[in-house]
Design a protein around this motif. Sequence first.
Motif, PDB file in Angstrom:
ATOM      1  N   VAL A 280       0.846  -1.198   0.000  1.00  0.00           N
ATOM      2  CA  VAL A 280       0.000   0.000   0.000  1.00  0.00           C
ATOM      3  C   VAL A 280       0.882   1.248   0.000  1.00  0.00           C
ATOM      4  N   LEU A 281       1.940   1.226   0.787  1.00  0.00           N
ATOM      5  CA  LEU A 281       2.845   2.372   0.849  1.00  0.00           C
ATOM      6  C   LEU A 281       3.591   2.578  -0.473  1.00  0.00           C
ATOM      7  N   VAL A 282       4.085   1.499  -1.066  1.00  0.00           N
ATOM      8  CA  VAL A 282       4.785   1.598  -2.356  1.00  0.00           C
ATOM      9  C   VAL A 282       3.815   2.049  -3.448  1.00  0.00           C
ATOM     10  N   PHE A 283       2.573   1.577  -3.390  1.00  0.00           N
ATOM     11  CA  PHE A 283       1.544   2.026  -4.339  1.00  0.00           C
ATOM     12  C   PHE A 283       1.378   3.543  -4.243  1.00  0.00           C
ATOM     13  N   ALA A 284       1.326   4.062  -3.030  1.00  0.00           N
ATOM     14  CA  ALA A 284       1.169   5.509  -2.843  1.00  0.00           C
ATOM     15  C   ALA A 284       2.350   6.266  -3.431  1.00  0.00           C
ATOM     16  N   VAL A 285       3.548   5.732  -3.273  1.00  0.00           N
ATOM     17  CA  VAL A 285       4.738   6.388  -3.836  1.00  0.00           C
ATOM     18  C   VAL A 285       4.668   6.396  -5.361  1.00  0.00           C
ATOM     19  N   PHE A 286       4.331   5.250  -5.972  1.00  0.00           N
ATOM     20  CA  PHE A 286       4.189   5.203  -7.429  1.00  0.00           C
ATOM     21  C   PHE A 286       3.102   6.168  -7.899  1.00  0.00           C
ATOM     22  N   SER A 287       2.008   6.250  -7.167  1.00  0.00           N
ATOM     23  CA  SER A 287       0.922   7.155  -7.536  1.00  0.00           C
ATOM     24  C   SER A 287       1.361   8.609  -7.447  1.00  0.00           C
ATOM     25  N   ALA A 288       2.162   8.920  -6.458  1.00  0.00           N
ATOM     26  CA  ALA A 288       2.636  10.294  -6.297  1.00  0.00           C
ATOM     27  C   ALA A 288       3.586  10.692  -7.424  1.00  0.00           C
ATOM     28  N   PHE A 289       4.369   9.736  -7.923  1.00  0.00           N
ATOM     29  CA  PHE A 289       5.320  10.030  -8.998  1.00  0.00           C
ATOM     30  C   PHE A 289       4.693  10.004 -10.390  1.00  0.00           C
ATOM     31  N   SER A 290       3.549   9.363 -10.534  1.00  0.00           N
ATOM     32  CA  SER A 290       2.955   9.234 -11.860  1.00  0.00           C
ATOM     33  C   SER A 290       2.320  10.550 -12.280  1.00  0.00           C
ATOM     34  N   VAL A 291       1.821  10.560 -13.472  1.00  0.00           N
ATOM     35  CA  VAL A 291       1.189  11.756 -14.025  1.00  0.00           C
ATOM     36  C   VAL A 291      -0.134  12.041 -13.325  1.00  0.00           C
ATOM     37  N   PHE A 292      -0.681  11.043 -12.603  1.00  0.00           N
ATOM     38  CA  PHE A 292      -1.954  11.239 -11.927  1.00  0.00           C
ATOM     39  C   PHE A 292      -1.868  12.310 -10.845  1.00  0.00           C
ATOM     40  N   LYS A 293      -0.676  12.582 -10.353  1.00  0.00           N
ATOM     41  CA  LYS A 293      -0.455  13.611  -9.333  1.00  0.00           C
ATOM     42  C   LYS A 293      -1.394  13.443  -8.141  1.00  0.00           C
ATOM     43  N   MET A 294      -1.153  12.400  -7.398  1.00  0.00           N
ATOM     44  CA  MET A 294      -1.954  12.122  -6.203  1.00  0.00           C
ATOM     45  C   MET A 294      -1.848  13.313  -5.252  1.00  0.00           C
ATOM     46  N   ALA A 295      -2.967  13.757  -4.755  1.00  0.00           N
ATOM     47  CA  ALA A 295      -3.000  14.874  -3.816  1.00  0.00           C
ATOM     48  C   ALA A 295      -2.324  14.467  -2.507  1.00  0.00           C
ATOM     49  N   PHE A 296      -1.828  15.467  -1.787  1.00  0.00           N
ATOM     50  CA  PHE A 296      -1.139  15.176  -0.528  1.00  0.00           C
ATOM     51  C   PHE A 296      -2.072  14.464   0.445  1.00  0.00           C
ATOM     52  N   SER A 297      -3.342  14.856   0.465  1.00  0.00           N
ATOM     53  CA  SER A 297      -4.276  14.219   1.397  1.00  0.00           C
ATOM     54  C   SER A 297      -4.452  12.735   1.067  1.00  0.00           C
ATOM     55  N   GLN A 298      -4.482  12.389  -0.222  1.00  0.00           N
ATOM     56  CA  GLN A 298      -4.594  10.983  -0.611  1.00  0.00           C
ATOM     57  C   GLN A 298      -3.327  10.209  -0.255  1.00  0.00           C
ATOM     58  N   PHE A 299      -2.179  10.839  -0.474  1.00  0.00           N
ATOM     59  CA  PHE A 299      -0.910  10.206  -0.119  1.00  0.00           C
ATOM     60  C   PHE A 299      -0.837   9.999   1.393  1.00  0.00           C
ATOM     61  N   PHE A 300      -1.278  11.018   2.147  1.00  0.00           N
ATOM     62  CA  PHE A 300      -1.289  10.924   3.603  1.00  0.00           C
ATOM     63  C   PHE A 300      -2.204   9.804   4.071  1.00  0.00           C
TER      64      PHE A 300
END
Length: 168
Positions: free
Chosen positions: A118-138
């Motif tokens: 789950v944590l690695v998924f969040a990191v990949f999501s943050a780096f992708s073009v999807f630009k995961m919001a900080f609240s979602q990453f948190f």
Amino acid sequence: MKEKALKRYAHFISILLNIVCIVFGVLSVSLFAGIVVIVCARLFLPEMFRQAWKTAVKAGQTLSFGQCAFFFICCLGMLICIFLALYNAKRLFGCIGKGNSPFTAETASQIRKIALYVLVFAVFSAFSVFKMAFSQFFMSGLFALVLFCISLIFDYGCELQQEVDETL
């Protein structure tokens, strides 16, 4: 009575997770094959690749090859993380569905692995073009931390189970 219900529900969830694992496995392999085709086309058929790229640029798509490759690799990483988290959840529920005690070292280990994915998924999501919001990453990080704490609870339950088994 509750043990039978737990076993039945765990078996049902295990079957559902098995189906979903197959779907994400096929998606991951398909995306990997697509990445290989794109990279090989650029390496081995540069003229055809340039022509296709010109067509895409004329259509208004302005990402560079590196940006596209990075995006696809991030997507592949996210799909693999989802697959691995679901696979470990399937193994966990499959073990419980067979009637084994949930308080084992293997169960705690699988929950920790799910937290890591789950944590690695969040990191990949943050780096992708999807630009995961900080609240979602948190929230993803918080969910991973909760899962890690639950794994520690299962470790403690495993110790208590061993103590009970030894006194009997």
